[in-house]
Scaffold this active site. Sequence first.
Site, short mmCIF file in Angstrom:
data_model
loop_
_atom_site.label_atom_id
_atom_site.label_comp_id
_atom_site.label_asym_id
_atom_site.label_seq_id
_atom_site.Cartn_x
_atom_site.Cartn_y
_atom_site.Cartn_z
CG ASP A 83 -2.24 0.70 0.98
OD1 ASP A 83 -2.34 1.45 -0.02
OD2 ASP A 83 -3.17 0.52 1.78
CG ASP A 138 -8.97 2.26 -0.73
OD1 ASP A 138 -8.47 1.13 -0.92
OD2 ASP A 138 -8.36 3.19 -0.18
#
Length: 764
Positions: free
Chosen positions: A485, A555
Amino acid sequence: MARNDPRILVHEKNREFHISNGLVSYIIKADDQDHLMQLYYGKAVADREDFGYLVEVQRRTTASCPIEGNASYSLEHLRQEYPEYGTSDYRMPAISIAQPNGSRITNFRYRGYSVLSGKPTLEGLPSTYVDEDNQAATLRIELSDDLLGVTATLSYTVFAGIPVIARSVNIANQGSDAVDIERVMSMNLDLPDDNYEFTQLSGSWARERSIIRSPLHPGIQQIGSLRGSASGHEHNPAIMLSRPSTTEASGEVLGAALVYSGNFDAQVEVDSFAVSRMQMGIADFDFDWHLAPGENFQAPEAVLVYSDEGFNGMSQAFHTLIHRHIVRGPWRDKERPILINNWEATYFNFNEDKLVAIASKAKEAGVELFVLDDGWFGARNGDTAGLGDWTPNTKRLPDGLKGLADRINDMGMMFGLWFEPEMVNKDSDLYRNHPEWVLATPGRSMSHGRNQYVLNFANKDVVDNIFQQMYKVLSGANIAYIKWDMNRYITEAFDNSRGSEHQGEVYHRFILGMYDLNERLLKAFPNLIIEGCASGGGRFDLGMLYYSPQVWASDDTDAVERMSIQYGTSMVYPLSSIGAHVSIVPNHQTNRITTLNTRTNVALFGTFGYELDLAKLSPEEFEEVKQNVAFCKRYREVIHTGSFYRLVSPFESNRHNGGKVAWMVVSQDKRTAIVGDYTMLSHPMSPFSRLYLEGLDPELEYDVDVIGGASSIRGHAFHGDELMNIGMIDSDASTGSSSGEVEDANDLGASHDFDSRLFVLTAR
């Protein structure tokens, strides 16, 4: 040599180069002034000895002319391969170099060429590659500014079987003085007209890669990123030029994408004579590469795709390129494991037993990989601490990662882990020991984002430290997968490990450091799956796919939003690269409630997984999950390796398509196809509708099954030409009985908001 083999045809007498593979042709010429000219790019044409007639020279009243006594030869009105500013061309240049005397005038002239079999790698950068040299041919053309002693080597690679050409440039300082590269485009393409529409993939966090299409107009149309640590959610480093009449299924499209994950520019400039100049490369704002004598600078690679079969044809060429020549390692050709991620199920509220319980239930459903997300390391109880300290939190995991991994492995599941390697919290041992390792400008305050700061990956000592920490973790337990990430962009960019002359290099050196860490990890752990992520889809680019066979698309896991996100993403990127999961409802980004059926039917067209606790589902829902996992395992090879076709766009829904979205994938042998059919909003008394399918074998007969809905065509068989030319009945009313009576409301198929169904076509 077969006609469709990649080949570089060189005509020495006329100094012309014809790059072709039977699908695409790219023709360039060194003229009498040693300038490199662009003659043609498009559908493959037969070779000839002399294409020089394509160099069009005409006297223009306001032109500046570099040849004494010649009022016709002006670079402003010639289509060039690698143009410069200041010697009669007033358009944006491909290169600009600041010299010791302050001048930025350069004069690169043709000096020679070489032809190579295969595809050389680019030092320190991701790039296209081949398994065997016969899969590609490469042309290198050397240009030189003799006054400066600087050379520019342009590279062109054409591949077997796909209409793709890869472009890059290497700048070498062979002179006696240092120079500063201020602009270096990876590709320039001058096109003979401006009758195109410009398509970009733009958006924001949770709304990535919307398809935006607009006509070209005089001046510059440009997208880019100045966010430093990623190409960004806002604009993807890919653009397309298409003829106004081009559709998904027909018409001409030129696509370009950058194999790079940092600051970029992608633009098209239209001059007053309708020439369109397409350029792509590192953003020149705040870029200044100090090049000492004896040094060279390698620009990132750009890839050009040509299609005369519409956007679907362009996309399939990109998909094939990515599968064959970008994604590497054992997972390129292996089916990716179905995973479950604990994040939306637990956030930071977990312990080992809770994680094992989630994994155990997932295993019962057939899931193959359990991924532990944020919160497993350091003093990480929220987003204010712990980043930079990659050691297990023994309060949550008393036996460390090995203890948890062993318990997961003992179930017969793989184990994966979340990292955010480029970031640090002030509340961490790493920051306390090395505050100088953060990107920060001396004497100025630091901006924060998500309570975290960006490590200076331009400093090799920093990258070495993170590699050593990650190596210790990955070698201490059986970890098959990491989710990499990156959750904030760069501010206050300053590299305190280098002098003032190198501060324009910070952003690029940061990306090089990030690439270096990826490369070192994959060399140490060659079977590791790295899934890229940057607050979702902020690093969805060809550069990351060189290291990560799949990237978390967004997301936003809401199924309705994901229809648009995945549809737009597929313009360039294959389904096998698109991370797509079934998540909790109400959805945590939109608060929308959609059925498990629809969430699954969207996520199946990607690398499939779950973001929830399956133990909280009803028995009926859990049984549905088991069936869906089995379906995915049965058809994931088709989904990941087949040809993908977009049928009905969420960006163009209207009364004629009933607010629908549809796409399909067809196996390579054309014997199996899966159609995703989605209703955005249901309308009473909707018009009849049909789906016109693509890519089938017109002579084969296909049995039709329907998954997750009903249809009157279930159990019937149709020839491929029927389904493509007549269309497949898709109307809700078509699901009624033969007598015209509706037996049950549920028999109406896509009969409510956000409903969906899959059609599975199997050749007889």
